[in-house]
Design a protein around this motif. Structure first.
Motif, PDB file in Angstrom:
ATOM      1  N   GLU A 159      51.827 -77.815 -68.027  1.00 61.41           N
ATOM      2  CA  GLU A 159      51.842 -77.940 -66.575  1.00 61.41           C
ATOM      3  C   GLU A 159      52.066 -76.563 -65.952  1.00 61.41           C
ATOM      4  N   ASP A 160      51.627 -76.444 -64.706  1.00 60.70           N
ATOM      5  CA  ASP A 160      51.816 -75.203 -63.939  1.00 60.70           C
ATOM      6  C   ASP A 160      51.230 -73.991 -64.653  1.00 60.70           C
ATOM      7  N   LEU A 161      50.038 -74.168 -65.213  1.00 63.49           N
ATOM      8  CA  LEU A 161      49.370 -73.059 -65.877  1.00 63.49           C
ATOM      9  C   LEU A 161      49.258 -71.860 -64.948  1.00 63.49           C
ATOM     10  N   ILE A 162      49.530 -70.683 -65.486  1.00 66.21           N
ATOM     11  CA  ILE A 162      49.369 -69.446 -64.724  1.00 66.21           C
ATOM     12  C   ILE A 162      48.008 -68.876 -65.067  1.00 66.21           C
ATOM     13  N   LYS A 163      47.143 -68.785 -64.057  1.00 64.78           N
ATOM     14  CA  LYS A 163      45.784 -68.325 -64.327  1.00 64.78           C
ATOM     15  C   LYS A 163      45.262 -67.476 -63.183  1.00 64.78           C
ATOM     16  N   LYS A 164      44.449 -66.529 -63.561  1.00 60.75           N
ATOM     17  CA  LYS A 164      43.564 -65.878 -62.600  1.00 60.75           C
ATOM     18  C   LYS A 164      42.329 -66.757 -62.575  1.00 60.75           C
ATOM     19  N   ILE A 165      41.991 -67.318 -61.443  1.00 58.97           N
ATOM     20  CA  ILE A 165      40.943 -68.328 -61.394  1.00 58.97           C
ATOM     21  C   ILE A 165      39.639 -67.810 -61.978  1.00 58.97           C
ATOM     22  N   GLY A 166      39.292 -66.581 -61.679  1.00 62.54           N
ATOM     23  CA  GLY A 166      38.047 -66.024 -62.188  1.00 62.54           C
ATOM     24  C   GLY A 166      36.971 -66.017 -61.116  1.00 62.54           C
ATOM     25  N   ALA A 167      36.209 -64.925 -61.096  1.00 57.85           N
ATOM     26  CA  ALA A 167      35.221 -64.737 -60.029  1.00 57.85           C
ATOM     27  C   ALA A 167      34.174 -65.835 -60.011  1.00 57.85           C
ATOM     28  N   GLN A 168      33.629 -66.200 -61.170  1.00 58.15           N
ATOM     29  CA  GLN A 168      32.565 -67.196 -61.192  1.00 58.15           C
ATOM     30  C   GLN A 168      33.068 -68.549 -60.705  1.00 58.15           C
ATOM     31  N   LYS A 169      34.259 -68.951 -61.141  1.00 59.30           N
ATOM     32  CA  LYS A 169      34.785 -70.238 -60.708  1.00 59.30           C
ATOM     33  C   LYS A 169      35.091 -70.242 -59.221  1.00 59.30           C
ATOM     34  N   GLY A 186      25.237 -65.430 -46.436  1.00 65.35           N
ATOM     35  CA  GLY A 186      25.150 -63.986 -46.600  1.00 65.35           C
ATOM     36  C   GLY A 186      25.512 -63.589 -48.021  1.00 65.35           C
ATOM     37  N   ARG A 187      25.096 -62.404 -48.376  1.00 69.39           N
ATOM     38  CA  ARG A 187      25.420 -61.913 -49.707  1.00 69.39           C
ATOM     39  C   ARG A 187      26.935 -61.750 -49.863  1.00 69.39           C
ATOM     40  N   ILE A 188      27.401 -61.940 -51.107  1.00 67.81           N
ATOM     41  CA  ILE A 188      28.821 -61.745 -51.397  1.00 67.81           C
ATOM     42  C   ILE A 188      29.153 -60.262 -51.290  1.00 67.81           C
ATOM     43  N   LEU A 189      30.259 -59.975 -50.617  1.00 71.66           N
ATOM     44  CA  LEU A 189      30.755 -58.604 -50.526  1.00 71.66           C
ATOM     45  C   LEU A 189      31.925 -58.390 -51.488  1.00 71.66           C
ATOM     46  N   THR A 190      32.940 -59.226 -51.400  1.00 70.26           N
ATOM     47  CA  THR A 190      34.088 -59.140 -52.300  1.00 70.26           C
ATOM     48  C   THR A 190      34.582 -60.548 -52.612  1.00 70.26           C
ATOM     49  N   ILE A 191      35.293 -60.653 -53.727  1.00 76.00           N
ATOM     50  CA  ILE A 191      35.894 -61.914 -54.162  1.00 76.00           C
ATOM     51  C   ILE A 191      37.388 -61.667 -54.330  1.00 76.00           C
ATOM     52  N   ASN A 192      38.206 -62.499 -53.685  1.00 75.67           N
ATOM     53  CA  ASN A 192      39.659 -62.335 -53.742  1.00 75.67           C
ATOM     54  C   ASN A 192      40.241 -63.281 -54.788  1.00 75.67           C
ATOM     55  N   ASP A 193      40.791 -62.704 -55.831  1.00 75.64           N
ATOM     56  CA  ASP A 193      41.351 -63.490 -56.922  1.00 75.64           C
ATOM     57  C   ASP A 193      42.808 -63.089 -57.109  1.00 75.64           C
ATOM     58  N   THR A 194      43.627 -63.984 -57.599  1.00 76.65           N
ATOM     59  CA  THR A 194      45.017 -63.650 -57.884  1.00 76.65           C
ATOM     60  C   THR A 194      45.538 -64.654 -58.892  1.00 76.65           C
ATOM     61  N   PHE A 195      46.787 -64.500 -59.304  1.00 80.56           N
ATOM     62  CA  PHE A 195      47.402 -65.417 -60.250  1.00 80.56           C
ATOM     63  C   PHE A 195      48.079 -66.553 -59.488  1.00 80.56           C
ATOM     64  N   VAL A 196      47.866 -67.767 -59.979  1.00 80.24           N
ATOM     65  CA  VAL A 196      48.465 -68.936 -59.347  1.00 80.24           C
ATOM     66  C   VAL A 196      48.908 -69.909 -60.430  1.00 80.24           C
ATOM     67  N   ASN A 197      49.852 -70.773 -60.082  1.00 78.24           N
ATOM     68  CA  ASN A 197      50.170 -71.924 -60.928  1.00 78.24           C
ATOM     69  C   ASN A 197      49.197 -73.025 -60.570  1.00 78.24           C
ATOM     70  N   ILE A 198      48.321 -73.360 -61.499  1.00 76.27           N
ATOM     71  CA  ILE A 198      47.281 -74.335 -61.190  1.00 76.27           C
ATOM     72  C   ILE A 198      47.279 -75.444 -62.225  1.00 76.27           C
ATOM     73  N   GLY A 199      47.432 -76.657 -61.751  1.00 78.46           N
ATOM     74  CA  GLY A 199      47.217 -77.845 -62.566  1.00 78.46           C
ATOM     75  C   GLY A 199      47.844 -77.792 -63.941  1.00 78.46           C
ATOM     76  N   GLY A 200      47.084 -78.268 -64.910  1.00 80.20           N
ATOM     77  CA  GLY A 200      47.608 -78.355 -66.259  1.00 80.20           C
ATOM     78  C   GLY A 200      46.503 -78.324 -67.290  1.00 80.20           C
ATOM     79  N   ARG A 201      46.914 -78.549 -68.524  1.00 79.01           N
ATOM     80  CA  ARG A 201      45.985 -78.515 -69.656  1.00 79.01           C
ATOM     81  C   ARG A 201      46.519 -79.470 -70.719  1.00 79.01           C
ATOM     82  N   GLU A 202      45.630 -80.180 -71.375  1.00 76.34           N
ATOM     83  CA  GLU A 202      46.029 -81.051 -72.472  1.00 76.34           C
ATOM     84  C   GLU A 202      44.999 -80.944 -73.580  1.00 76.34           C
ATOM     85  N   THR A 203      45.479 -80.762 -74.783  1.00 80.06           N
ATOM     86  CA  THR A 203      44.586 -80.677 -75.934  1.00 80.06           C
ATOM     87  C   THR A 203      45.232 -81.383 -77.111  1.00 80.06           C
TER      88      THR A 203
END
Length: 888
Positions: free
Chosen positions: A678-688, A711-728
């Protein structure tokens, strides 16, 4: 604030232990040892938790000269494992490598040396991943590697989410040994030389082991392999990943810089249903004497094939020293020390620095490409440019790293209790110098304005004009850790089936990280090249307890609890419960449950603004325009920064397994594992971010729309966030069989499989109104997540000959989606490693071997610029080697 752990604390503790020491009774006892995953010493290695061990011989049989080469072949290694392969001038952790168990990330795999923590690398991988660099540990110094394959935060604290890699240093050298290994690849590049000197002595009062190791690897570029020599992978059925920053480049106009009259003169590419005329804004440079190669003029963009200039594996030179010793101080008390030092030099090369509209040229500049053509629609128009500064050469960087580790401690017995206390000090530092091919944006713009540099007619430029804006760059990083830890363990009381054993301990740790690029990076004056900036420190205090309870003669219960207090985000408490049941002498049933956590790394908390240049497909704009430059990878500027409000990742895991010794010669083990985070720390990523939130101006900044066309993309703002979770979840299978024959010798067969049943992860999505929400997707079988991996091998020995052969298999998986949402199937990959050794000459061992014996090419991964998934497959091909080892 400077913080130092007092050495006096260690000295006092040792003196107390010495003063309280009593003579041990001279009765014969069964030796108890501490195994990975527990602080309680035990008489057997098969405990409640699944552990896979690799001996020095196992490491040697892989043919790898460094640890990552062996560990990345393990089926338990997953997405996030990385070596130096794929290092380039854009990499943020050149020369480093690490393993991600279960695919949960390198930062969720705890690496220990002799059961103690190690400082992380000063430079994070891919901006976000803090990791322990396995390249700081030479193979020659390793006695054994234990891989604990379940969560262990209750025992070891933060980062032990996916498991633990515990590297046990050699303590068994008695005499003098020398060894040399030479290797080369069938297709050239990445040749290796390794020379080792080992010395050790062992007496009743202690042992002392020394090693001196030299390693050198040659440079390998993508051009050294036919199938990666071009970023245009269409000849293999892949994508055209030629850079959108070409040479001499493209002219790009921005609506805000044009008058209405100038805008109206631009060519119309289509008219929308509402009558809006969509204008062409990018034009390949086809004017003057220096023009874009027609073969690279694709979609009105002047492209560039950077593959031949890019490092695939950097050249590396390392020299390492290690000492590991134990000496009796008095009866029943011994002191121990571990000292390591290493110097590493790494060279990396990348193509000329790309510029994405950072530079401009006024319409009245005499070097304007249409200055002398008053009838052209671009005449007098202020323009920006998209190009590579090939003029000043390819980017080249040297990275010099230093690593020092010292552990000083003592241990002994007091009545029926064992005690141990130790102080550790570790420092890892690096200096990264860019010495060729780096432009300073401010001076480059000045050179354009003053006519010192004409980017559209490179052949007319002078050395003085180019030297005016070329610069050198420097980046300094350091990671330090100091810790004081202590444990006591022994038997508390007798239960019906035996004695309840316990261990109690503490750890106090101080960590600091510094990552400082020079002022040019900080001021944003270096474009097209990534560099991180982060500065932070923390201290942590932990206390822990562990109990081993014999409920029955055949049933053992393990209980563990750890409390941690961090200076920068608070406290956490993690328990673990495990059992070991042996209903038969030949059968063991085991299981464990526990919670784990990963504290936000100092990089994730304190990273300053960092620019990167990812290749992104603007799928929404592609659907609108159908243009090649929208529907194929296109480089943009992404802005990444840290987040001081991050909370730790929390996880829960359990494991259930059985080990059956069917006969003396055959055993089988099966373990089911499950992790929930839970509360995964991730940089979301430009493509996502572009896929999910491409119309959110807070995340994706675009040029003004033309009608309904984005319009064409100029910049993408990304940062680290606590997002959702993961289960494997999934299972491991381990088979071992020994066969002894009179005529053919001895055979040992083994098979290890890791099969993932699911890998669900939450990510961002957005609705038509731009509202963001979490979306769960199963990544099992998707990019870098093959469903299963296995290795199978056989070792053979007869008289003076030893041999082994192993087969490594990685299942097929789906690539990232293309602009139409289709996912290419990346083929499965099978490689064979083998070696033969002769030991017929006294004290001399001669080995011939090869990794990837049949020179299997890495399968096509279209989403990658060079068509290869560097974190899953290898570009090396067949690597043959010869090794000599002699004992004096």
């Amino acid at each position: 604030m400077t913080y130092k752990l007092p050495l006096s604390a260690l000295s006092i503790a040792v003196l107390i232990g010495m003063n309280q020491q009593v003579n041990a009774e001279e009765t014969e006892q069964v030796e108890r040892i501490e195994v990975t995953g527990s602080h309680i010493k035990r008489t057997d290695l098969e405990g409640p938790s699944p552990i896979q061990s690799l001996s020095a011989a196992d490491l040697a049989s892989t043919g790898s000269t460094d640890l990552i080469g062996a560990l990345q072949k393990l089926p338990v290694s997953g997405a996030g494992t990385f070596s130096t392969q794929g290092n380039s001038s854009d990499d943020t952790a050149n020369g480093g490598s690490s393993v991600a168990l279960r695919g949960l990330g390198a930062s969720s795999t705890l690496v220990l040396i002799n059961g103690r923590r190690v400082a992380v690398s000063p430079f994070a991988k891919d901006i976000e991943t803090s990791f322990v660099d396995l390249n700081t540990i030479p193979v020659s110094s390793v006695k054994r590697i234990d891989i604990l394959k379940d969560g262990a935060s209750a025992t070891y604290g933060s980062d032990a989410v996916a498991g633990v890699i515990n590297i046990i240093l050699r303590d068994d050298i008695d005499g003098f040994e020398v060894a040399a290994k030479l290797s080369d690849t069938a297709d050239g590049g990445a040749d290796e030389q390794n020379f080792t000197i080992l010395w050790g002595s062992s007496t009743q009062n202690g042992h002392h082991n020394f090693s001196l190791d030299y390693f050198k690897r040659g440079h390998l570029t993508y051009a050294d392999r036919d199938y990666t020599a071009s970023a245009d992978q269409r000849f293999r059925g892949g994508n055209n990943s030629l850079s959108s920053a070409g040479y001499p480049g493209s002219v790009e106009v921005v609506r805000s810089m044009l008058t209405d009259e100038q805008w109206a003169r631009l060519p119309v590419v289509r008219t929308e249903d509402d009558g809006t005329q969509v204008r062409q804004t990018t034009f390949a440079d086809i004017w003057g004497n220096d023009t874009c190669d027609p073969a690279l003029d694709i979609g009105n963009i002047c492209r560039y094939d950077f593959a031949s200039h890019m490092t695939a594996i950097p050249s590396t030179e390392r020299i390492s020293f290690n000492y590991n010793g134990v000496q009796e101080i008095m009866d029943g008390v011994e002191g121990f020390a571990e000292i390591s030092a290493q110097h590493t030099s790494t060279f990396i090369q990348g193509a000329g620095s790309p510029s994405f509209t950072e530079l401009f040229m006024d319409g009245d500049n005499p070097n304007h490409p249409l200055f002398n053509d008053p009838d052209h629609f671009l005449h007098g128009v202020d323009i920006s440019m998209r190009r590579r500064t090939v003029d000043i050469g390819n980017r080249k960087k040297d990275v010099d790293s230093e690593y020092y580790r010292a552990v000083l401690g003592a241990r002994g017995e007091w009545q029926a209790w064992s005690w141990e206390i130790a102080y550790s000090a570790i420092r890892s530092s690096a200096v990264e110098k860019g010495f060729d091919g780096f432009p300073n944006k401010i001076r480059a713009q000045q050179a354009i304005d003053e006519g010192l540099w004409n980017p559209f007619e490179p052949s007319t430029n002078t050395e003085a004009g180019l030297a005016f804006f070329e610069t050198t760059t420097t980046r300094y990083g350091a990671s330090t850790m100091q810790s004081l830890d202590g444990t006591v363990s022994g038997e508390l009381f007798e239960l019906g089936a035996g004695y309840v054993a316990a261990a109690f301990g503490f750890e106090h740790r101080y960590e600091k990280i510094e990552d400082n690029p020079d002022s040019q990076y900080i001021r944003g004056e270096i474009f097209g090249t990534e560099a991180t900036q982060a500065n932070g420190d923390r201290d942590n205090t932990a206390i822990f307890a562990e109990f081993s309870v014999p409920l029955l003669d055949t049933l053992e219960l393990q209980l563990a609890l750890r409390y941690e207090d961090y200076s920068d985000f608070g406290t956490t408490t993690d328990p673990k419960v495990a059992f070991r049941w042996a209903p038969l002498d030949s059968l063991v049933v085991r299981g464990s449950w526990g919670t784990a956590f990963r504290a936000p790394s100092l990089v994730q908390l304190h990273l300053g603004r960092t620019d990167e240049s990812p290749s992104v497909i603007d799928r929404e704009r592609c659907r609108q325009t159908g243009a090649d430059d929208d529907c194929s990878p296109y480089e943009y500027t992404a802005i990444v920064s840290g987040n001081k409000n991050l909370q730790p990742e929390e996880s829960e895991n359990y494991n259930l397994g059985v080990v059956w010794q069917a006969t003396e010669d055959f055993s089988i083990g099966v373990d089911y594992w499950n992790y929930e985070q839970e509360d995964l720390i991730k940089k979301i990523g430009a493509q996502k971010l572009v896929d999910c939130c491409g119309t959110d101006p807070n995340l994706v900044v675009r040029a003004p729309n033309q009608g309904s066309t984005l319009g064409r993309i100029l910049t993408i703002n990304d940062t680290f966030v606590n997002i959702g979770g993961r289960e494997t979840d999934g299972f491991d299978v381990n088979l071992a069989y020994a066969l002894t024959t009179q005529e053919l010798g001895e055979f040992k067969f083994n098979y290890n499989l890791t099969y993932a049943l699911s890998f669900e992860e939450q990510s961002f999505a957005s609705d038509e109104q731009g509202n963001s929400f979490n979306l769960s997707e199963d990544l099992n079988g998707e990019y870098q997540h093959p469903e299963f991996r296995w290795t199978a091998g056989v070792d053979w020995a007869k008289n003076d000959w030893l041999a082994n052969i192993s087969v490594n298999y990685i299942d097929s998986y789906r690539d990232l989606a293309d602009s139409e949402g289709n996912k290419y199937k990346i083929d499965s990959w099978t490689t064979v490693d083998t070696s033969v050794s002769y030991i017929g000459v006294e004290k001399l061992t001669v080995t011939l071997g090869a990794s990837n014996l049949f020179n299997e090419e890495a399968p096509l991964a279209p989403s990658e610029s060079m068509g290869i998934d560097n974190k899953t497959h290898s570009i090396l091909g067949r690597q043959a080697y010869v090794k000599f080892a002699y004992q004096f």
